[in-house]
Design an enzyme around this catalytic site. Sequence first.
Site, PDB file in Angstrom:
ATOM      1  N   CYS A   1       0.769  -1.305  -0.029  1.00  0.00           N
ATOM      2  CA  CYS A   1      -0.063   0.009  -0.188  1.00  0.00           C
ATOM      3  C   CYS A   1       0.857   1.302  -0.009  1.00  0.00           C
ATOM      4  O   CYS A   1       1.577   1.540   0.802  1.00  0.00           O
ATOM      5  CB  CYS A   1      -0.767   0.079   0.973  1.00  0.00           C
ATOM      6  SG  CYS A   1      -1.750   1.615   1.691  1.00  0.00           S
TER       7      CYS A   1
ATOM      8  N   CYS B   1       0.499   3.398   3.405  1.00  0.00           N
ATOM      9  CA  CYS B   1       1.072   2.794   4.734  1.00  0.00           C
ATOM     10  C   CYS B   1       2.244   3.363   5.089  1.00  0.00           C
ATOM     11  O   CYS B   1       2.983   3.910   4.275  1.00  0.00           O
ATOM     12  CB  CYS B   1       1.214   1.469   4.702  1.00  0.00           C
ATOM     13  SG  CYS B   1      -0.355   0.408   4.868  1.00  0.00           S
TER      14      CYS B   1
ATOM     15  N   HIS C   1      -4.078   0.509   7.918  1.00  0.00           N
ATOM     16  CA  HIS C   1      -4.432   0.256   6.578  1.00  0.00           C
ATOM     17  C   HIS C   1      -6.046  -0.111   6.957  1.00  0.00           C
ATOM     18  O   HIS C   1      -6.884   0.185   5.951  1.00  0.00           O
ATOM     19  CB  HIS C   1      -3.564  -0.876   6.134  1.00  0.00           C
ATOM     20  CG  HIS C   1      -3.963  -1.108   4.609  1.00  0.00           C
ATOM     21  ND1 HIS C   1      -3.805  -0.228   3.808  1.00  0.00           N
ATOM     22  CD2 HIS C   1      -4.932  -2.200   4.297  1.00  0.00           C
ATOM     23  CE1 HIS C   1      -4.208  -0.928   2.484  1.00  0.00           C
ATOM     24  NE2 HIS C   1      -4.813  -2.025   2.556  1.00  0.00           N
TER      25      HIS C   1
ATOM     26  N   ASN D   1     -13.554   9.926  -1.046  1.00  0.00           N
ATOM     27  CA  ASN D   1     -14.252   8.895  -1.708  1.00  0.00           C
ATOM     28  C   ASN D   1     -13.842   7.526  -0.944  1.00  0.00           C
ATOM     29  O   ASN D   1     -12.842   7.249  -0.827  1.00  0.00           O
ATOM     30  CB  ASN D   1     -13.591   8.740  -3.224  1.00  0.00           C
ATOM     31  CG  ASN D   1     -13.872  10.095  -3.896  1.00  0.00           C
ATOM     32  OD1 ASN D   1     -14.919  10.484  -3.752  1.00  0.00           O
ATOM     33  ND2 ASN D   1     -13.072  10.521  -4.939  1.00  0.00           N
TER      34      ASN D   1
ATOM     35  N   HIS E   1      -6.901   2.056   2.175  1.00  0.00           N
ATOM     36  CA  HIS E   1      -6.427   2.669   3.280  1.00  0.00           C
ATOM     37  C   HIS E   1      -7.277   3.991   3.571  1.00  0.00           C
ATOM     38  O   HIS E   1      -7.263   4.460   2.533  1.00  0.00           O
ATOM     39  CB  HIS E   1      -5.038   2.935   2.849  1.00  0.00           C
ATOM     40  CG  HIS E   1      -4.228   3.604   4.248  1.00  0.00           C
ATOM     41  ND1 HIS E   1      -3.040   2.721   4.595  1.00  0.00           N
ATOM     42  CD2 HIS E   1      -4.319   4.445   5.057  1.00  0.00           C
ATOM     43  CE1 HIS E   1      -2.596   3.080   5.597  1.00  0.00           C
ATOM     44  NE2 HIS E   1      -3.295   4.436   6.017  1.00  0.00           N
TER      45      HIS E   1
ATOM     46  N   HIS F   1      -8.474   7.319   3.709  1.00  0.00           N
ATOM     47  CA  HIS F   1      -7.845   8.569   3.334  1.00  0.00           C
ATOM     48  C   HIS F   1      -8.796   9.869   2.719  1.00  0.00           C
ATOM     49  O   HIS F   1      -9.707   8.966   2.427  1.00  0.00           O
ATOM     50  CB  HIS F   1      -6.563   8.541   2.517  1.00  0.00           C
ATOM     51  CG  HIS F   1      -6.965   7.960   1.190  1.00  0.00           C
ATOM     52  ND1 HIS F   1      -7.412   6.685   0.841  1.00  0.00           N
ATOM     53  CD2 HIS F   1      -6.826   8.548  -0.153  1.00  0.00           C
ATOM     54  CE1 HIS F   1      -7.547   6.462  -0.446  1.00  0.00           C
ATOM     55  NE2 HIS F   1      -7.616   7.813  -1.044  1.00  0.00           N
TER      56      HIS F   1
ATOM     57  N   GLN G   1      -9.133  13.607   0.532  1.00  0.00           N
ATOM     58  CA  GLN G   1      -8.426  14.465  -0.313  1.00  0.00           C
ATOM     59  C   GLN G   1      -8.682  16.079  -0.161  1.00  0.00           C
ATOM     60  O   GLN G   1      -9.788  16.355   0.227  1.00  0.00           O
ATOM     61  CB  GLN G   1      -8.583  14.182  -1.770  1.00  0.00           C
ATOM     62  CG  GLN G   1      -8.100  12.822  -2.268  1.00  0.00           C
ATOM     63  CD  GLN G   1      -8.281  12.787  -3.833  1.00  0.00           C
ATOM     64  OE1 GLN G   1      -7.610  13.542  -4.402  1.00  0.00           O
ATOM     65  NE2 GLN G   1      -8.683  11.752  -4.396  1.00  0.00           N
TER      66      GLN G   1
ATOM     67  N   GLU H   1     -31.642  10.779 -15.395  1.00  0.00           N
ATOM     68  CA  GLU H   1     -31.086  11.575 -14.410  1.00  0.00           C
ATOM     69  C   GLU H   1     -30.013  12.313 -14.783  1.00  0.00           C
ATOM     70  O   GLU H   1     -29.829  13.581 -14.609  1.00  0.00           O
ATOM     71  CB  GLU H   1     -30.470  10.941 -13.400  1.00  0.00           C
ATOM     72  CG  GLU H   1     -31.282  10.013 -12.437  1.00  0.00           C
ATOM     73  CD  GLU H   1     -31.946   8.773 -12.882  1.00  0.00           C
ATOM     74  OE1 GLU H   1     -31.689   8.554 -14.209  1.00  0.00           O
ATOM     75  OE2 GLU H   1     -32.550   7.863 -12.130  1.00  0.00           O
TER      76      GLU H   1
HETATM   77  O1  LIG Z   1     -35.838   2.216 -15.657  1.00  0.00           O
HETATM   78  P1  LIG Z   1     -34.530   1.251 -15.555  1.00  0.00           P
HETATM   79  O2  LIG Z   1     -33.683   0.653 -16.950  1.00  0.00           O
HETATM   80  O3  LIG Z   1     -35.137  -0.130 -14.734  1.00  0.00           O
HETATM   81  O4  LIG Z   1     -33.584   1.983 -14.563  1.00  0.00           O
HETATM   82  C1  LIG Z   1     -32.557   2.742 -14.932  1.00  0.00           C
HETATM   83  O5  LIG Z   1     -32.852   3.866 -15.438  1.00  0.00           O
HETATM   84  C2  LIG Z   1     -33.555   4.765 -14.911  1.00  0.00           C
HETATM   85  C3  LIG Z   1     -33.764   6.059 -15.704  1.00  0.00           C
HETATM   86  O6  LIG Z   1     -32.561   6.765 -16.009  1.00  0.00           O
HETATM   87  C4  LIG Z   1     -32.829   5.279 -13.338  1.00  0.00           C
HETATM   88  O7  LIG Z   1     -33.614   5.844 -12.832  1.00  0.00           O
HETATM   89  C5  LIG Z   1     -32.457   3.657 -12.787  1.00  0.00           C
HETATM   90  O8  LIG Z   1     -31.811   4.200 -11.749  1.00  0.00           O
HETATM   91  C6  LIG Z   1     -31.874   2.857 -13.651  1.00  0.00           C
HETATM   92  O9  LIG Z   1     -31.289   1.705 -12.808  1.00  0.00           O
HETATM   93  O1  LIG Z   2      -7.711  11.073  -7.132  1.00  0.00           O
HETATM   94  P1  LIG Z   2      -8.224   9.663  -7.123  1.00  0.00           P
HETATM   95  O2  LIG Z   2      -8.730   8.962  -5.798  1.00  0.00           O
HETATM   96  O3  LIG Z   2      -7.065   8.780  -7.939  1.00  0.00           O
HETATM   97  O4  LIG Z   2      -9.439   9.709  -8.092  1.00  0.00           O
HETATM   98  C1  LIG Z   2     -10.672   9.566  -7.732  1.00  0.00           C
HETATM   99  O5  LIG Z   2     -11.226  10.720  -7.141  1.00  0.00           O
HETATM  100  C2  LIG Z   2     -11.119  11.880  -8.076  1.00  0.00           C
HETATM  101  C3  LIG Z   2     -11.816  13.144  -7.292  1.00  0.00           C
HETATM  102  O6  LIG Z   2     -12.960  12.866  -6.936  1.00  0.00           O
HETATM  103  C4  LIG Z   2     -11.807  11.729  -9.293  1.00  0.00           C
HETATM  104  O7  LIG Z   2     -11.285  12.512 -10.133  1.00  0.00           O
HETATM  105  C5  LIG Z   2     -11.454  10.405 -10.033  1.00  0.00           C
HETATM  106  O8  LIG Z   2     -12.298  10.154 -11.039  1.00  0.00           O
HETATM  107  C6  LIG Z   2     -11.508   9.370  -8.765  1.00  0.00           C
HETATM  108  O9  LIG Z   2     -11.324   8.027  -9.572  1.00  0.00           O
END
Ligand SMILES: O=P(O)(O)O[C@H]1O[C@H](CO)[C@@H](O)[C@H](O)[C@H]1O
Ligand SMILES: O=P(O)(O)O[C@H]1O[C@H](CO)[C@@H](O)[C@H](O)[C@H]1O
Lengths: 350, 350
Positions: free
Chosen positions: B52, B55, B116, B156, B167, B169, B171, B320
């Site tokens: 890691c 660590c 970790h 995240n 681990h 953490h 940002q 969405e």
């Molecule tokens: O309607 P479906 O295909 O079951 O569902 C999918 O599309 C929808 C519309 O973008 C979303 O709200 C759902 O989260 C997604 O799983």
């Molecule tokens: O910086 P990381 O942890 O490698 O990356 C993660 O966080 C970032 C900030 O939200 C994003 O831009 C990346 O897509 C995600 O994989």
Amino acid sequence: MKKFDINEDPHRRYNPLINEWVLVSPHRSKRPWQGQNETVTSDALPEYDPTCYLCPGNVRANGEVNPAYENAFVFENDFAALKQEEIAFEEDKNQTFFKAQPERGISRVVCFSPKHNLTLPEMPVAAIENIIHTWQKEYTDLGNVDYINHVQIFENKGSVMGCSNPHPHGQIWAQSSLPTEVEKTQNNLKAYFDKHESTLLQDYLQEELKLNERIVIENDHFVALVPFWAIWPYETMIISKRHFGKITDFTEAEVKAFATILKQLTTKYDNLFETSFPYSSGIHQSPTDGELHPEWQFHMHFYPPLLRSATVKKFMVGYEMLGESQRDITPEKSAEILKNLLGSHYKHSL
Amino acid sequence: MKKFDINEDPHRRYNPLINEWVLVSPHRSKRPWQGQNETVTSDALPEYDPTCYLCPGNVRANGEVNPAYENAFVFENDFAALKQEEIAFEEDKNQTFFKAQPERGISRVVCFSPKHNLTLPEMPVAAIENIIHTWQKEYTDLGNVDYINHVQIFENKGSVMGCSNPHPHGQIWAQSSLPTEVEKTQNNLKAYFDKHESTLLQDYLQEELKLNERIVIENDHFVALVPFWAIWPYETMIISKRHFGKITDFTEAEVKAFATILKQLTTKYDNLFETSFPYSSGIHQSPTDGELHPEWQFHMHFYPPLLRSATVKKFMVGYEMLGESQRDITPEKSAEILKNLLGSHYKHSL
Ligand SMILES: O=P(O)(O)O[C@H]1O[C@H](CO)[C@@H](O)[C@H](O)[C@H]1O
Ligand SMILES: O=P(O)(O)O[C@H]1O[C@H](CO)[C@@H](O)[C@H](O)[C@H]1O
């Protein structure tokens, strides 16, 4: 002091459609990836799957039997997010924090083909024309319902995009309000139109054609490009060359040209990582509220999540959710890669 | 006509922080799920992992060796999305479609613990206090850099949120511009403050405490609740009871109370599906542009993706992305479920 180089230096780009910015970090595409990999099912699918609720002749969740359909087939979503029932409601105008309003709508599923394993890039152009005619009919029928002011046509493709069934299909959610993203777009299109007496996307397209840096495909009637402000690594937009607001304004030549560009673009997508390329796509067009909307221009968005390979996607998470969308590879680079890909589908070429 | 029932009927809710709506479909939570399942790694992790890069004592990508740190440990991100270099740039004010500007910033990683395998819910409160003190120091140091106007602290958690290393953490991305989501929030906070001469989140919190329908945890100094306009199934927000704008305004009692509520909330999250609960979280607070910002009130967002179980998440995809965020379970129901969960961690209770 170093002079700004858009191909190298971290920068922000402005999206005039929704009045938001994206952070671009060109140098960051070199970082190694140790995170989650998506699973790819490369198993060949059968043309007919007896357990699929979208295949012709099969039974759906609500007990209904699909007809033996031969072209695009439309039915009401069995688990609709919207309901048609009219709901009595009195708005409390003083409410700031707990503002809610009932929403009426109709939600449909559009099967693109009776064949369980036939996605857009592998369909004959004529079959895609049939889908476009179906979309036209749905836009008209749903738009004519008195309380429906917006018809959202979209497709979720691939399990990574929440699609629960590989049978080629899209959805339509039609409703009384303009959804948030559409309302934002409309406000910006309208402000531009009022100021310039021309259409934002029409003027933008002319500039893009002149620059020729982000064009992926062009035919007589449509252009597929990576927008200057794209947030997803291989995001694209198809824009009509002629100025019109909605899918029902297509001439027959435009139906054919749109079917062709859809096939070509999705073929390039599949070829990019030699996989059935996942994305969410959808059409943005005039609302069906009975107004004229000269500010609108027909266009279609493609939002694909993949970044480096069939299994490594871009995560729009912490910073992106709390701060701003962020991308590594530049839109110009993505456009170049997509443009240079072969036009014939990798599965069928020798 | 049926009277509107917010617990049953499809409706839209308004988010006054960003001036956007969310579509709520309470009846839809019954739909079956046949889509993608997330993988859960329930393997017990070691306290120290020689492979890691976070660590203590291990070597990072750039060849640097982590010290034998015992508390929170901060270093510059080896693959930063932002760079510190000053870039010469002249804005073209006539540009509508190709607006771009260089962006300067500093990006840091904050290891929460040398262990970790020790995530927030399992840490002693004192260790979380140490993280808060670290965030305070970073907010001050980064905020004092002349060109830095915004400091985004976030985490995240979980591979489903793009986190590449278990681990514990977070940002920090500090930069010269206000990121899009923060700017939207600031505009709405400011408009409210100018109109009411009080703070939006302060007034909202008072109403929520009175209604007591969406409160998950309350202590002397902070409240964790599911906002009325939450988009993610188990989204929450921690708001300070006292009106202040930034983490450096905390009294020592508030540091302790914030550490406590962080531990309690993340414990409930882990208990919900008996899994190490993934989310992106982040603090929204006053910009560091030298202005006073009485419109701001310190708060922290939690955006967790899971919907029904440790393996089934909500997909924010087609509708969405193109239309509007959509949720099935109501915020009131989610708050009730979270509130009723045990306070002790499932892994350590008998
Ligand atoms: O309607 P479906 O295909 O079951 O569902 C999918 O599309 C929808 C519309 O973008 C979303 O709200 C759902 O989260 C997604 O799983
Ligand atoms: O910086 P990381 O942890 O490698 O990356 C993660 O966080 C970032 C900030 O939200 C994003 O831009 C990346 O897509 C995600 O994989």
